[in-house]
Design a protein around this motif. Sequence first.
Motif, PDB file in Angstrom:
ATOM      1  N   GLU A 227      -4.734  -6.297   0.616  1.00 33.06           N
ATOM      2  CA  GLU A 227      -5.172  -4.968   0.164  1.00 33.06           C
ATOM      3  C   GLU A 227      -4.318  -3.860   0.776  1.00 33.06           C
ATOM      4  N   LEU A 228      -3.973  -4.006   2.069  1.00 35.24           N
ATOM      5  CA  LEU A 228      -3.129  -2.992   2.709  1.00 35.24           C
ATOM      6  C   LEU A 228      -1.736  -2.965   2.080  1.00 35.24           C
ATOM      7  N   LEU A 229      -1.204  -4.111   1.745  1.00 33.37           N
ATOM      8  CA  LEU A 229       0.116  -4.148   1.121  1.00 33.37           C
ATOM      9  C   LEU A 229       0.071  -3.633  -0.310  1.00 33.37           C
ATOM     10  N   ASP A 230      -1.067  -3.874  -0.996  1.00 37.02           N
ATOM     11  CA  ASP A 230      -1.246  -3.310  -2.345  1.00 37.02           C
ATOM     12  C   ASP A 230      -1.280  -1.785  -2.293  1.00 37.02           C
ATOM     13  N   GLU A 231      -1.985  -1.259  -1.308  1.00 42.17           N
ATOM     14  CA  GLU A 231      -2.072   0.205  -1.153  1.00 42.17           C
ATOM     15  C   GLU A 231      -0.683   0.794  -0.905  1.00 42.17           C
ATOM     16  N   ALA A 234       1.347   0.820  -4.100  1.00 39.92           N
ATOM     17  CA  ALA A 234       0.916   1.884  -5.013  1.00 39.92           C
ATOM     18  C   ALA A 234       1.530   3.231  -4.642  1.00 39.92           C
ATOM     19  N   ASN A 235       1.921   3.363  -3.373  1.00 43.92           N
ATOM     20  CA  ASN A 235       2.565   4.594  -2.893  1.00 43.92           C
ATOM     21  C   ASN A 235       4.084   4.475  -2.830  1.00 43.92           C
ATOM     22  N   GLY A 236       4.631   3.444  -3.479  1.00 43.21           N
ATOM     23  CA  GLY A 236       6.081   3.268  -3.493  1.00 43.21           C
ATOM     24  C   GLY A 236       6.638   2.772  -2.177  1.00 43.21           C
ATOM     25  N   GLN A 237       5.833   2.016  -1.418  1.00 47.31           N
ATOM     26  CA  GLN A 237       6.248   1.540  -0.102  1.00 47.31           C
ATOM     27  C   GLN A 237       6.065   0.023   0.008  1.00 47.31           C
ATOM     28  N   VAL A 238       6.701  -0.547   1.021  1.00 40.96           N
ATOM     29  CA  VAL A 238       6.424  -1.927   1.420  1.00 40.96           C
ATOM     30  C   VAL A 238       6.150  -1.927   2.918  1.00 40.96           C
ATOM     31  N   ILE A 239       5.415  -2.929   3.381  1.00 39.27           N
ATOM     32  CA  ILE A 239       5.119  -3.060   4.808  1.00 39.27           C
ATOM     33  C   ILE A 239       5.942  -4.224   5.354  1.00 39.27           C
ATOM     34  N   ARG A 240       6.669  -3.958   6.427  1.00 38.17           N
ATOM     35  CA  ARG A 240       7.478  -4.968   7.076  1.00 38.17           C
ATOM     36  C   ARG A 240       7.309  -4.864   8.598  1.00 38.17           C
ATOM     37  N   VAL A 259       5.563  -1.414   9.792  1.00 34.67           N
ATOM     38  CA  VAL A 259       5.783  -0.045   9.333  1.00 34.67           C
ATOM     39  C   VAL A 259       5.803  -0.012   7.810  1.00 34.67           C
ATOM     40  N   ARG A 260       5.584   1.183   7.284  1.00 36.19           N
ATOM     41  CA  ARG A 260       5.682   1.420   5.841  1.00 36.19           C
ATOM     42  C   ARG A 260       7.076   1.950   5.543  1.00 36.19           C
ATOM     43  N   LEU A 261       7.794   1.248   4.695  1.00 33.84           N
ATOM     44  CA  LEU A 261       9.150   1.638   4.323  1.00 33.84           C
ATOM     45  C   LEU A 261       9.187   2.029   2.851  1.00 33.84           C
ATOM     46  N   PRO A 262       9.980   3.033   2.488  1.00 35.90           N
ATOM     47  CA  PRO A 262      10.196   3.291   1.057  1.00 35.90           C
ATOM     48  C   PRO A 262      10.730   2.030   0.388  1.00 35.90           C
ATOM     49  N   ALA A 263      10.313   1.770  -0.830  1.00 32.11           N
ATOM     50  CA  ALA A 263      10.721   0.544  -1.515  1.00 32.11           C
ATOM     51  C   ALA A 263      12.232   0.450  -1.680  1.00 32.11           C
ATOM     52  N   SER A 264      12.934   1.594  -1.580  1.00 31.30           N
ATOM     53  CA  SER A 264      14.389   1.606  -1.727  1.00 31.30           C
ATOM     54  C   SER A 264      15.122   1.427  -0.399  1.00 31.30           C
ATOM     55  N   HIS A 265      14.384   1.347   0.710  1.00 29.52           N
ATOM     56  CA  HIS A 265      15.012   1.220   2.029  1.00 29.52           C
ATOM     57  C   HIS A 265      15.767  -0.108   2.112  1.00 29.52           C
ATOM     58  N   PRO A 266      16.950  -0.146   2.767  1.00 27.57           N
ATOM     59  CA  PRO A 266      17.700  -1.404   2.866  1.00 27.57           C
ATOM     60  C   PRO A 266      16.888  -2.568   3.423  1.00 27.57           C
ATOM     61  N   LEU A 267      16.005  -2.286   4.376  1.00 19.76           N
ATOM     62  CA  LEU A 267      15.198  -3.358   4.959  1.00 19.76           C
ATOM     63  C   LEU A 267      14.122  -3.853   4.003  1.00 19.76           C
TER      64      LEU A 267
END
Length: 337
Positions: A227-231, A234-240, A259-267
């Motif tokens: 659920e946290l990763l889905d949230e 939905a905000n254009g982020q991924v958790i790594r 951390v929450r990273l923008p989906a476009s972040h290299p990581l």
Amino acid sequence: METVRIALLGAGTVGGCLVELLGAHRGRLEAFGYRPELVSVLVRDAGKPRPGIPPHLLTTDPAAIAEADVLIEVMGGTKLAGELVLRALEADTPVITANKALLAERWGELRGYAEAGLLYYEASVMAGTPVIGALQSLWGNRLLELHGILNGTCNYILGRLEAGIPYAQALKEAQDKGYAEADPTLDVGGFDAAHKLTVLSRLTVDPDFAWEEVRANTRGIEHLTPELLDEARANGQVIRLVASLFPEGGRWVGKVRPVRLPASHPLALMGSVRNAMVCRTQEVGELVFSGAGAGGHVTASAVLGDLYRLVSGQPGHLPIPNALPLPDIRVEALEEA
């Protein structure tokens, strides 16, 4: 042709792959003027079959590794491996190791030997992805920040959480595939990444960087849910799970945490079991390193690369000589999850 006698600590996955690669590279090493000769392999059970390793080389006696020109340590752990590594270094025998925990936790005993060029450890952070040597070549730059995904097990589990798989099931899958140990604490608790970040910190910003401080700033992924990763998605982020080195409050700080990273972040763009690191400097700008960060042949290839480094006359991996001044550029903190 000069013979280089090799004592090997550990004959598990990495050790077995290293013996295989040594055979495949014999001709290339001889082109450097050195004939590799494996003289002993220290194991916990000499009766256990070790395909590819001559049984007469297997020993449980630590004294049997004394007559060697180089010690290669892929045993792991900080106690027995640490004592044998220190014994070799005290005798001026070069050591090649993949042991990030040993480097992080017993640095006070190892530092002088590292500064003398006797300690080689490319395989300790991202296995076969050569970041240790690359970061040394960046000493002419002013480091601003460093962020890395340094544990493939956590990256795999987070990928499964993104697919909707509950944490407990995702962890079991990782264990079944051999990505996670029966006791996964070092991986999922963030401590494996913290060990690696400590090694990187001493190489880049401060030879006295304290393991205890990184450990205190480490948080794992056990609390995360689909659920946290889905949230986040939905905000254009991924958790790594990200290991970071950056200036904060007038000092260099090392942290490992989700951390929450923008989906476009290299990581955010790396595959599920790959490692990656983003290093930003004032002169060169942003550098991205990515590759396999685990696996028998992958790690063994970096260990063998250090042997090439040794026989070609290059010293081991030196920590940065003095603490690096803080940059005068403000660095934005990553959003913790």
